[in-house]
Design a protein around this motif. Structure first.
Motif, PDB file in Angstrom:
ATOM      1  N   LEU A 134      34.500   6.021 -34.312  1.00  0.00           N
ATOM      2  CA  LEU A 134      33.314   6.096 -35.176  1.00  0.00           C
ATOM      3  C   LEU A 134      33.530   5.215 -36.405  1.00  0.00           C
ATOM      4  CD1 LEU A 134      30.563   7.306 -35.891  1.00  0.00           C
ATOM      5  CD2 LEU A 134      31.746   9.303 -36.824  1.00  0.00           C
ATOM      6  N   GLN A 135      34.735   5.250 -36.924  1.00  0.00           N
ATOM      7  CA  GLN A 135      35.055   4.396 -38.071  1.00  0.00           C
ATOM      8  C   GLN A 135      34.947   2.918 -37.688  1.00  0.00           C
ATOM      9  OE1 GLN A 135      38.542   5.633 -40.211  1.00  0.00           O
ATOM     10  NE2 GLN A 135      38.505   3.892 -41.596  1.00  0.00           N
ATOM     11  N   SER A 136      35.384   2.581 -36.479  1.00  0.00           N
ATOM     12  CA  SER A 136      35.247   1.196 -36.017  1.00  0.00           C
ATOM     13  C   SER A 136      33.782   0.788 -35.973  1.00  0.00           C
ATOM     14  CB  SER A 136      35.833   1.026 -34.612  1.00  0.00           C
ATOM     15  OG  SER A 136      37.187   1.379 -34.600  1.00  0.00           O
ATOM     16  N   ALA A 137      32.955   1.697 -35.477  1.00  0.00           N
ATOM     17  CA  ALA A 137      31.518   1.394 -35.414  1.00  0.00           C
ATOM     18  C   ALA A 137      30.981   1.163 -36.824  1.00  0.00           C
ATOM     19  CB  ALA A 137      30.767   2.527 -34.718  1.00  0.00           C
ATOM     20  N   ASP A 138      31.410   2.011 -37.784  1.00  0.00           N
ATOM     21  CA  ASP A 138      30.970   1.856 -39.184  1.00  0.00           C
ATOM     22  C   ASP A 138      31.252   0.443 -39.686  1.00  0.00           C
ATOM     23  OD1 ASP A 138      30.540   4.621 -39.229  1.00  0.00           O
ATOM     24  OD2 ASP A 138      32.444   5.059 -40.258  1.00  0.00           O
ATOM     25  N   ILE A 139      32.415  -0.049 -39.316  1.00  0.00           N
ATOM     26  CA  ILE A 139      32.878  -1.326 -39.851  1.00  0.00           C
ATOM     27  C   ILE A 139      32.257  -2.499 -39.094  1.00  0.00           C
ATOM     28  CG2 ILE A 139      34.926  -2.790 -40.160  1.00  0.00           C
ATOM     29  CD1 ILE A 139      36.538  -0.095 -40.370  1.00  0.00           C
ATOM     30  N   LEU A 140      32.320  -2.407 -37.756  1.00  0.00           N
ATOM     31  CA  LEU A 140      31.887  -3.543 -36.933  1.00  0.00           C
ATOM     32  C   LEU A 140      30.388  -3.762 -37.003  1.00  0.00           C
ATOM     33  CD1 LEU A 140      34.227  -2.899 -33.869  1.00  0.00           C
ATOM     34  CD2 LEU A 140      34.527  -4.594 -35.690  1.00  0.00           C
ATOM     35  N   ILE A 141      29.650  -2.696 -37.238  1.00  0.00           N
ATOM     36  CA  ILE A 141      28.195  -2.822 -37.235  1.00  0.00           C
ATOM     37  C   ILE A 141      27.717  -3.700 -38.395  1.00  0.00           C
ATOM     38  CG2 ILE A 141      27.445  -0.847 -38.642  1.00  0.00           C
ATOM     39  CD1 ILE A 141      25.541  -0.212 -36.194  1.00  0.00           C
ATOM     40  N   TYR A 142      28.541  -3.828 -39.455  1.00  0.00           N
ATOM     41  CA  TYR A 142      28.180  -4.707 -40.579  1.00  0.00           C
ATOM     42  C   TYR A 142      28.966  -6.014 -40.563  1.00  0.00           C
ATOM     43  CZ  TYR A 142      25.876  -0.498 -41.931  1.00  0.00           C
ATOM     44  OH  TYR A 142      25.065   0.597 -41.909  1.00  0.00           O
ATOM     45  N   ARG A 143      29.752  -6.201 -39.539  1.00  0.00           N
ATOM     46  CA  ARG A 143      30.630  -7.373 -39.472  1.00  0.00           C
ATOM     47  C   ARG A 143      31.383  -7.531 -40.794  1.00  0.00           C
ATOM     48  NH1 ARG A 143      25.876 -10.281 -36.154  1.00  0.00           N
ATOM     49  NH2 ARG A 143      26.806 -10.075 -34.097  1.00  0.00           N
ATOM     50  N   ALA A 144      31.897  -6.395 -41.273  1.00  0.00           N
ATOM     51  CA  ALA A 144      32.621  -6.408 -42.548  1.00  0.00           C
ATOM     52  C   ALA A 144      33.874  -7.267 -42.401  1.00  0.00           C
ATOM     53  CB  ALA A 144      33.003  -4.985 -42.952  1.00  0.00           C
ATOM     54  N   THR A 145      34.157  -8.058 -43.430  1.00  0.00           N
ATOM     55  CA  THR A 145      35.374  -8.870 -43.378  1.00  0.00           C
ATOM     56  C   THR A 145      36.541  -8.144 -44.039  1.00  0.00           C
ATOM     57  OG1 THR A 145      34.708  -9.980 -45.418  1.00  0.00           O
ATOM     58  CG2 THR A 145      34.151 -11.067 -43.335  1.00  0.00           C
ATOM     59  N   HIS A 146      36.246  -7.320 -45.031  1.00  0.00           N
ATOM     60  CA  HIS A 146      37.309  -6.626 -45.756  1.00  0.00           C
ATOM     61  C   HIS A 146      36.987  -5.145 -45.916  1.00  0.00           C
ATOM     62  CE1 HIS A 146      37.877 -10.834 -46.875  1.00  0.00           C
ATOM     63  NE2 HIS A 146      39.167 -10.514 -46.897  1.00  0.00           N
ATOM     64  N   VAL A 147      37.996  -4.325 -45.660  1.00  0.00           N
ATOM     65  CA  VAL A 147      37.798  -2.888 -45.759  1.00  0.00           C
ATOM     66  C   VAL A 147      38.858  -2.303 -46.701  1.00  0.00           C
ATOM     67  CG1 VAL A 147      37.583  -0.735 -44.467  1.00  0.00           C
ATOM     68  CG2 VAL A 147      36.992  -2.899 -43.369  1.00  0.00           C
ATOM     69  N   PRO A 148      38.470  -1.946 -47.919  1.00  0.00           N
ATOM     70  CA  PRO A 148      39.439  -1.351 -48.839  1.00  0.00           C
ATOM     71  C   PRO A 148      39.755   0.071 -48.385  1.00  0.00           C
ATOM     72  CG  PRO A 148      37.359  -1.912 -49.975  1.00  0.00           C
ATOM     73  CD  PRO A 148      37.129  -2.074 -48.517  1.00  0.00           C
ATOM     74  N   VAL A 149      41.017   0.313 -48.119  1.00  0.00           N
ATOM     75  CA  VAL A 149      41.440   1.645 -47.678  1.00  0.00           C
ATOM     76  C   VAL A 149      42.860   1.914 -48.186  1.00  0.00           C
ATOM     77  CG1 VAL A 149      40.114   1.909 -45.536  1.00  0.00           C
ATOM     78  CG2 VAL A 149      42.254   0.613 -45.512  1.00  0.00           C
TER      79      VAL A 149
END
Ligand code: TRP
Ligand code: SF4
Length: 400
Positions: A134-149
């Protein structure tokens, strides 16, 4: 290939505290100045572990959004939204589940860790196993380049990259890909086409990463290429198919060093927090009643700051002068503990003041927050919709 886009999510687990502020939110506030940013409330993720207490979710969501705004997250710069209000996340999660090997999910370290840590709950659920997807979907759906975590989330980003690669590998191979890619190369014009072919060969035959980077920037500069050709040429470079989903990078947020009221790291589970917008009287009382160096039984007993939980707070909040004053005063019994704590109290209240003020307008008029979120959700849905169009098409679901 895609412009920098930062995305991060937070589960709505109750009021945020100063640890969140120093660890995460201050960083978001800086990033919104430099990048396109999307920040969202991961309410479905909260349900994966708190499925039996749905009544707390809604209040937590609004409180958390107010905390973000209080901290200085600016809705004019960043897009703020709620995960469940962008149902495309669920659709992508479902579609990605078709190609996700169970073993990949079972191997994600948080799966076993959290099950052990939250042993009073049955986390042998389908939803919990799927948390990282689900987290992957959150990220990939916006084609995010950077994810602060934080550090603990890095395996989830790594997992996301593997899912993106697998997806592109399976679905990026449209019929006639090679021919279409070669046709797209020609459209670059003869000089650039030759350069592209040369750089591609250098990367594929000799693993020359610099050549890969040059080829990517060459493509970045091509204004006239269609989106489809662009994606093909990026995919063709690395030998795969068309790049439909792009691999994000983790942007590591330094572990919060924010000390709590007992000297341990500030955390809700240690019950040692000061919340972001806690009222002044309560902050004052909490700090005044903090434990100190046990050697200072009487006012006249000297102490050692290094053995006192107040000292790490001075490290966060006090100037060099004040810290020297503490060192001298504590070790010579020149100051009392309440006196020593006062500069910390003052500094925390000072830090919170603008946060309380910013929050007040939203508390006075909750429709402001509702509108910010409604706008953010609309924007997010539009962006998510663009990716979903490509994903559905790649998976044979576009029915045009
Ligand atoms: N799993 C993250 C956490 O617990 C929250 C989260 C959900 C997230 N989806 C995300 C973070 C996407 C970054 C990107 O902190
Ligand atoms: Fe702690 Fe300050 Fe008291 Fe020393 S004087 S024990 S540092 S509170």
């Amino acid at each position: 290939m895609f412009a920098d886009r930062v995305l991060s999510g937070m589960r709505p687990t109750g009021s945020l505290h100063l640890g969140h502020y120093h660890g995460v939110l201050k960083n978001w506030v800086v990033m919104q100045q430099e990048f396109e940013c999307l920040f969202f409330v991961a309410d479905w993720h909260a349900l994966t572990t708190h499925y039996d207490t749905p009544q707390i979710i809604e209040q937590n969501v609004w409180d958390m959004v107010i905390d973000w705004l209080a901290a200085g997250v600016d809705p004019a710069r960043a897009t703020l939204f709620i995960q469940s209000r962008v149902p495309e996340h669920a659709e992508l999660h479902l579609l990605l589940s078709m190609i996700t090997p169970l073993g990949w999910l079972e191997r994600v370290p948080t799966y076993k860790d959290q099950q052990e840590k939250l042993s009073d709950k049955d986390l042998g659920t389908y939803g919990f196993l799927g948390y990282p997807l689900l987290q992957s979907a959150d990220i990939l759906i916006y084609r995010a380049t950077h994810v602060p975590v934080g550090e603990d989330q890095v395996p989830h980003i790594e997992f996301t990259r593997e899912i993106a690669r697998r997806f592109n590998h399976i679905y990026g191979r449209e019929p006639g890909f090679e021919e279409k890619a070669e046709a797209a190369v020609k459209k670059l014009g003869s000089k650039k086409a030759r350069l592209y072919a040369e750089l591609r060969a250098r990367f594929q035959e000799q693993g020359d990463d610099a050549a890969l980077e040059s080829a990517k920037s060459l493509l970045d500069e091509q204004q006239s290429l269609s989106m489809g050709d662009r994606e093909r040429l990026f995919g063709y470079l690395e030998g795969g198919g068309k790049m439909i989903l792009s691999e994000p990078e983790a942007m590591l947020t330094a572990a919060s060093k924010m000390p709590g009221l007992d000297g341990q790291k500030m955390s809700k589970s240690y019950n040692n927090t000061i919340t972001l917008r806690e009222d002044e009287a309560s902050v004052t009382k909490k700090i005044r009643t903090m434990p100190t160096d046990p050697a200072r039984v009487r006012r006249t007993d000297p102490g050692t700051p290094e053995k006192c939980p107040v000292w790490p707070l001075h490290q966060v909040y006090s100037s060099e002068d004040t810290k020297q004053w503490v060192q001298r005063g504590c070790t010579t019994a020149g100051i009392g503990c309440l006196e020593c704590k006062q500069p910390v109290i003052d500094a925390v209240l000072e830090e919170q003041k603008p946060m309380r003020e910013r929050a007040q307008q939203y508390l006075d008029d909750p429709t402001l927050v509702r509108n910010i979120i409604a706008d953010g959700c609309e924007k997010a849905r539009r962006l998510a919709g663009e990716t979903m169009r490509d994903v559905r098409e790649a998976m044979g679901l576009s029915y045009s």
